[in-house]
Design an enzyme around this catalytic site. Structure first.
Site, PDB file in Angstrom:
ATOM      1  N   GLY A 231       0.820  -1.329  -0.091  1.00 61.73           N
ATOM      2  CA  GLY A 231      -0.055  -0.098  -0.038  1.00 61.73           C
ATOM      3  C   GLY A 231       0.846   1.352  -0.079  1.00 61.73           C
ATOM      4  N   PHE A 232       1.935   1.235   0.943  1.00 66.24           N
ATOM      5  CA  PHE A 232       2.823   2.346   1.020  1.00 66.24           C
ATOM      6  C   PHE A 232       1.834   3.733   0.951  1.00 66.24           C
ATOM      7  CE2 PHE A 232       4.250  -1.038  -1.802  1.00 66.24           C
ATOM      8  CZ  PHE A 232       5.593  -1.346  -0.890  1.00 66.24           C
TER       9      PHE A 232
ATOM     10  N   GLY B 207       2.211  -6.700   4.200  1.00 69.78           N
ATOM     11  CA  GLY B 207       3.514  -6.996   3.727  1.00 69.78           C
ATOM     12  C   GLY B 207       4.624  -6.639   5.039  1.00 69.78           C
ATOM     13  N   THR B 208       3.943  -5.977   5.760  1.00 71.30           N
ATOM     14  CA  THR B 208       4.947  -5.655   7.162  1.00 71.30           C
ATOM     15  C   THR B 208       4.989  -6.948   7.992  1.00 71.30           C
ATOM     16  OG1 THR B 208       2.831  -5.178   8.409  1.00 71.30           O
ATOM     17  CG2 THR B 208       3.940  -3.299   7.264  1.00 71.30           C
TER      18      THR B 208
ATOM     19  N   GLY C  87       1.262   1.005  13.162  1.00 67.10           N
ATOM     20  CA  GLY C  87       0.444  -0.265  13.264  1.00 67.10           C
ATOM     21  C   GLY C  87       0.733  -1.030  14.339  1.00 67.10           C
TER      22      GLY C  87
ATOM     23  N   GLN D 217      11.976  -4.613   6.299  1.00 63.23           N
ATOM     24  CA  GLN D 217      11.336  -3.488   5.774  1.00 63.23           C
ATOM     25  C   GLN D 217      12.148  -2.037   5.924  1.00 63.23           C
ATOM     26  OE1 GLN D 217       8.151  -3.220   9.067  1.00 63.23           O
ATOM     27  NE2 GLN D 217       6.956  -1.906   7.536  1.00 63.23           N
TER      28      GLN D 217
ATOM     29  N   LYS E 110       8.901   1.683  18.312  1.00 64.79           N
ATOM     30  CA  LYS E 110       8.703   2.902  17.801  1.00 64.79           C
ATOM     31  C   LYS E 110       8.189   2.938  16.326  1.00 64.79           C
ATOM     32  CE  LYS E 110      12.153   5.937  20.048  1.00 64.79           C
ATOM     33  NZ  LYS E 110      13.290   6.541  20.031  1.00 64.79           N
TER      34      LYS E 110
ATOM     35  N   GLU F 268       8.510   3.266   7.908  1.00 61.63           N
ATOM     36  CA  GLU F 268       8.856   4.468   6.914  1.00 61.63           C
ATOM     37  C   GLU F 268      10.255   5.084   7.327  1.00 61.63           C
ATOM     38  OE1 GLU F 268       4.756   6.683   6.574  1.00 61.63           O
ATOM     39  OE2 GLU F 268       4.601   5.114   8.234  1.00 61.63           O
TER      40      GLU F 268
END
Lengths: 324, 689, 170
Positions: free
Chosen positions: B227-228, B455-456, B497, B586, B649, B653
């Site tokens: 999604g990003f 996908g995380t 999330g 990630q 944390k 991103e």
């Protein structure tokens, strides 16, 4: 996509007999199917020519190679004789598309793929190549990867094939079969400049079928170099197919063709003429490049291609000279 | 490198065998297919529809236009007012949709819909001095502008000054799975299989739009193909699929094509950013002024907030940050991985590198000298801040100490070689959630929460978190996510999330433990948690942020302008890591997207037509396998008791933040040329060499 | 629909199917919509991402660019056919072990592509980064990256993919 009739031809005669104005020959389909989905191509009939007996590579006694039009791109690059004699052809084909697409795409289809100009591919916008007379928005629009040589007021598209650039340097001949019989078209005469008829990429007659490509022997080291916006799986900004016979530091003979700069693979004959008989120096190479590029008319945002093409000519020929 | 665990993804087998089903792949008998018709003008009114040819095509079930589309209840996101009027606000807007028996019929019928427009002159060109420029009233992460001291005077008085303008292009998220929905109605109950970043949000939005009881809406999303940010807000596809399914009385599948995504699923605004830094001779900053000019559509206000990260980075007594928007006749901008932070830190960290060069100071040392004791604006302590430790750890691992700072002097053959560094930051966010934890009689546990896995590795991470709280083997814990019927949860977005969902999972597991007395009855024991109070009650006595440092080595071909990145290292201080294996992936994924941002990603807007014409993956380049070479990501063991019960944390991103600057700073080191406009493609680079 | 439907036979993952299809359908859509084999993904439908990669008569190919009607009689292996019953292929195992995916959407294409690519390399096919075109290429990381570049991964799992391919080959 418009519904179409699908037919498989077993022979060239059969294919020709079934071909009318609304027919397209189907090879690997890697460009045609995409264009059909985009609405750029709307054939009423597809004649599948992948089963024609044009799927072999033959070595002629003259040393020439006859490459069938239905040969898959990957089979061309895997062929021992092609690998041995024509590195630039192998490298050109391998630098195009992806492993998957090369497994599907045919030699004939590769030659006949259409420009990737954004406007050509978008049916909601004008394009003289797609719809003659509608205009060319690329001239004032986005054209950073379009032509610097041989373009016209009606079209500034570039030809996307890598393979064709190598074939241009190799003085290849395109063998065809049409209603008027067989023809052998030198590659130099096969592709057109856009002029006022950019809708025609080639000099093929309607319905004329590409059956093979004949590549004469070349006794010079050669290589293909492609510059693009990522490391792989992208179309060329500028590419070069070059071969050179350098002895005692002097260029005895050479071949240079550029990709990504014009509506057709650009054989740099002026540069070649300039180099023949001259010492292989950076200066002479730059002079040769300048001879060729003097005819260029870059657009607002693609003047970088001049320097890129010039640098590629100098660098690639020097590298070939070092190997000699 | 510590972590709660290091586990392969629990859904790995499903994903490598093709069993994992994404939105429109769920088998539903009798599904029809929808295809959208997009506007071909950027601004104007539709004056006529001619749908006769489309409707006459055998297999066409209906053609929806604003003339026959049902009225939807208005919601704040104007993009969701699908087919609610004849006004056209950008090129590519949905103006009609076809529903048909097959995909091919739907596509062909969409082509046959004729739309006539009264076009008006559009304005799609972003300029810093655009007359329509304004400063938004509010933003998600705080005020649109912050000011302390007298930044302009301080800049004029500064002994060393940097004043430069950076330009970043529009960028498209391009998740591999296009936005897609399979919608089915049963009476007034709506079920959608949808590709999104938060099923609870999609459910509440659909309930509002269609005026339904939320209990009658179910959103099922077990697997999401990336999604990003682009799936963070419900998109027109989910509304239109539901509308179409209701219109034809059958389930409907609607998947946007890749090309359609460039107009319909959001993108990162282009930015023009001016950064002014004033410093003393020793490198200490006296003033920081960072302004950003960005665009928004006329349909939906969205601010990229590029100056936000500058507020937390460096100490300076005088400072001002502000961003300005211009509403243009363009497709709607939206979240893309590290919105604001990614372009903002490209500008700030490039400017810091320029300052280091002017000062003749090592860029790491410059950052160390400007490390604040507390939040640079208000002095609040950081809950934890290990930027300097990241820089030092990275320097040691990367071999920074031998670096000759002189630009443009290292040459290998026809390539210039250089190295660069840049800092990274990202805020620590969290949203409230509910969760249940259940002890089963067989000794296993089930945790349920409407979280989602883009996908995380969320499923796996939440299992590790639950297992730790329960002191159980992770293999004993089953995590159920990806369904709005599960306890309500926030989005997978803002790197929040795991923090938000994890808090709810921990609390539910704690509640379960307190209920268990050593014996589990046959029907099991279940406990629930709702973290609304806990999350809302968390004070702002601490500034909570992640930090990191990127190191990059580049090779620049002097003949072609091609740039390759043979080596890239990211060092991150992001609290506690949950799943070492997925976390590393990630981080690396973020860094690769940063490499794309630096070198190739650019959505080119066609000013004559008003749309993005690089609308496919052959023209919008994302990094391919061959672009990535030696890449590594590591993290520091950071313990932060002030963020959430796990001490995490967020990691989704920060990998992209600063990555582009590290690469472009390395390009300066290699070539001596400062490129302030992204991306650094051969057409931009070669003329400057 | 008159004149649009046609019949083909496809052998998919060892099983023969006699199918009535829309002549315009891609192989990808036939797999996904007609056969319910949704493992092959639609990422772009233009041959620009590789998510739809299958093995077509043993070679990796983009199913989105292959008209199904032109594949009449072909043998197709999709991601659903890579495992031997419950036993995953070495590549599938390595992909899990090396975390060679995140969202998983490009993964079936990566796996089919890697399967075909290893076969191509075993036959000695060169790539664009092969130095000596007359010799059998050594499948090092640079070769793997180039040969796998037709499969885009937006999550950026490339490092894991290269590691997994190396491991599966060993």
């Amino acid at each position: 996509m418009r519904p179409f009739a699908y037919e498989r031809a077993a022979t060239a005669e059969e294919a020709l007999a079934r071909c009318d104005e609304e027919t397209r020959y189907l090879g690997g389909g890697t460009n045609l199917v995409d264009l059909m989905r985009l609405g750029v191509e709307r054939p009423a009939r597809l004649v599948d020519v992948t089963r024609l007996p044009h799927d072999r590579i033959e070595e002629r006694s003259s040393g020439a190679l006859r490459i069938g039009a239905a040969v898959r791109n990957s089979d061309l690059t895997a062929h021992p004789a092609v690998r041995r004699h024509h590195p630039m052809l192998v490298q050109a084909v391998l630098s195009g598309a992806s492993g998957q697409i090369r497994n599907q795409a045919t030699v004939g289809g590769n030659l006949l793929q259409r420009t990737r100009c954004s406007y050509f591919q978008d049916i909601t916008k004008p394009c003289n190549k797609r719809e003659p007379g509608t205009g060319c928005p690329a001239i004032d629009g986005e054209h950073h990867n379009l032509a610097i040589l041989g373009h016209s007021e009606s079209c500034v598209a570039t030809h996307p094939s890598d393979m064709a650039v190598a074939l241009a340097a190799l003085d290849a001949t395109v063998l065809t079969r049409g209603r008027g019989g067989e023809r052998a078209i030198p590659l130099a005469d096969f592709y057109r400049l856009p002029g006022s008829h950019p809708e025609r990429d080639t000099t093929l007659e309607p319905g004329e079928l590409v059956t093979a490509v004949e590549v004469p022997p070349l006794a010079m080291p050669s290589r293909y170099r492609k510059v693009r916006e990522r490391a792989s799986f992208a179309f060329a900004l500028v590419s070069i197919a070059a071969a050179a016979d350098v002895r005692d530091g002097v260029v005895r003979d050479c071949r240079i063709a550029l990709g990504g700069v014009a509506h057709r693979p650009w054989r740099a004959r002026r540069a070649e003429d300039h180099l023949r008989g001259r010492p292989l120096t950076r200066e002479n190479l730059a002079g040769a490049a300048d001879q060729e590029l003097a005819a260029a008319h870059p657009l607002r945002d693609n003047a970088y291609k001049l320097r890129l093409a010039r640098n590629l000519i100098v660098r690639t020929l020097l590298e070939l000279g070092e190997r000699a | 490198m510590n972590a709660i665990g290091s586990r392969s993804r629990v859904e790995g087998r499903e994903k490598v065998t093709g069993e994992a089903r994404y939105a429109v792949e769920h088998p539903v008998p009798g599904a029809a297919y929808a295809w959208v018709v997009q506007s071909t003008v950027a601004k104007g009114e539709i004056t006529a529809f001619d749908t006769a040819d489309a409707e006459a095509l055998p297999g066409v079930l209906t053609v929806l236009t604003p003339d026959n589309a049902p009225e939807l209840a208005p919601v704040s996101d104007g993009e969701l007012a699908v087919l609610q009027g004849r006004k056209v606000s950008y090129r590519g807007q949905i103006v009609a949709a076809v529903v048909a028996e097959t995909l091919e019929t739907a596509r062909e019928a969409a082509r046959l819909v004729r739309v006539t427009y009264a076009a008006r002159r559009h304005d799609v060109r972003l300029t810093p001095d655009h007359p329509g420029r304004y400063t938004p009233d509010e933003a998600e992460d705080g005020p649109w502008q912050a000011r302390q001291g007298d930044p302009e005077d301080a800049f004029r008085a500064a002994p060393v000054r940097i004043d430069c303008t950076f330009t970043t292009p529009a960028e498209h998220n391009n998740p591999m799975e296009p936005h897609a929905t399979l919608a089915a109605w049963d009476g007034d109950a709506l079920t959608v299989h949808d590709s999104n970043q938060g099923p609870s949000t999609v459910r509440s939005t659909l309930a509002k739009v269609f005026e339904l009881d939320p209990a009658r809406v179910r959103v099922i999303s077990p697997h999401i193909g990336g999604g990003f940010g682009s799936k963070g807000t419900p998109r027109p596809n989910v509304v239109l699929a539901a509308m179409a399914a209701r219109a034809v009385g059958r389930p409907v599948k609607l998947a946007f094509t890749r090309r359609q995504m460039y107009a319909l699923t959001g993108y990162r605004s282009p930015t023009v950013q001016r950064v002014r830094l004033g410093a003393a001779e020793d490198g200490r900053l006296t003033t920081i002024i960072h302004e950003s000019f960005e665009q928004s559509s006329t349909v939906r206000e969205f601010a990229e907030e590029s100056t936000t990260p500058t507020r937390v980075m460096y100490r300076a007594p005088n400072r001002r940050t502000a961003y300005h928007l211009t509403r243009l006749d363009v497709p709607s901008t939206s979240w893309m991985r590290a919105p604001g932070d990614a372009p903002g830190m490209f500008a700030l960290e490039s400017a810091m590198d320029e300052l280091a060069v002017v000062l003749g100071l090592d860029p790491i040392e410059l950052r160390v000298r400007n490390e604040p004791d507390g939040h640079p604006e208000d002095g609040r302590p950081f809950s934890s801040r290990n930027l300097v430790a990241c820089l030092r750890e990275g320097a040691a691992r990367f071999g920074w100490s031998d670096r000759d700072p002189t630009p443009g002097v290292r040459r290998v053959g026809r390539r210039l070689v250089g190295t660069g560094v840049a800092a990274a930051t990202y805020p620590v966010l969290r949203s409230p959630a509910q969760a249940t934890a259940r002890a089963n009689a067989d000794g296993s546990y089930t945790v349920r929460i409407a979280a989602i896995d883009l996908g995380t590795g969320a499923r796996t991470a939440l299992g590790l978190i639950a297992a730790e709280t329960l002191k159980a083997d992770p293999a004993q814990v089953t995590v159920e996510i990806g369904d709005s019927d599960l306890p309500r949860a926030g989005l997978a977005g803002g790197s929040a999330g795991t923090a938000g969902w994890g808090t709810a999972v921990v609390r539910a597991c704690e509640a379960l433990l307190s209920k268990l007395n050593g014996h589990v009855p046959p029907e099991g024991v279940e406990a629930a948690a709702d973290t609304t109070e806990e999350v809302k009650g968390q004070g702002d006595e601490y500034a909570r942020h992640s930090f990191g440092a990127h190191f990059a080595e580049v090779e620049v071909d002097v003949d072609t302008g091609e740039i390759r990145v043979p080596r890239m290292l990211g060092v991150f201080a992001t609290g506690r890591i949950v799943n070492a294996k997925a976390a590393r992936s990630q981080f690396l994924g973020g860094m690769i997207m940063g490499l794309g941002m630096a070198l190739m990603e650019e959505s080119v807007l066609d000013e004559a037509f008003g749309d993005h014409l690089t609308a496919d993956l052959a023209q919008y380049h994302i990094p391919a396998n061959a672009d990535v070479r030696d890449l590594d990501a590591v993290w520091l063991d950071e313990h932060d008791p002030h963020v959430n019960p796990m001490g995490t944390k967020g990691i989704g991103e920060i990998g992209i933040v600063g990555a582009a600057a590290a690469i472009t700073n390395a390009v300066h080191h290699a070539t001596g040329v400062r490129f302030r406009t992204l991306p650094l493609t051969p057409p931009r680079v070669l003329p400057e060499l | 629909m008159d004149g649009v439907d046609t019949s083909i036979t496809l052998t998919v993952n060892g099983r023969e199917h006699r199918l009535r299809i829309d002549v315009r359908s891609s192989l990808l859509d036939v797999l996904r919509e007609d056969l319910g084999l949704t493992g092959s993904k639609k990422g772009c439908d233009q041959g620009q991402c590789g998510a739809c990669t299958v093995l077509l008569d043993g070679r990796r190919a983009n199913a989105c660019l292959a008209l199904a009607v032109a594949q009449d009689g072909a043998e197709v292996t999709t991601v659903e056919g890579l495992a031997d019953g419950d036993a995953l292929s070495p590549l599938q195992r390595a992909f899990i072990e090396r975390d060679a995916f995140q969202c998983g959407y490009c993964t079936p294409g990566q796996l089919c592509s890697a399967t075909g690519m290893l076969e191509e390399a075993a036959r000695g096919w060169p790539s664009a980064v092969t130095g000596d075109l007359t010799a059998d290429p050594d499948l090092d990381e640079t070769e793997i990256r180039e040969r796998m570049s037709g499969n885009l991964c937006r999550c950026g799992a490339y490092e894991g993919i290269v590691a997994a391919v190396k491991e599966a080959r060993a």
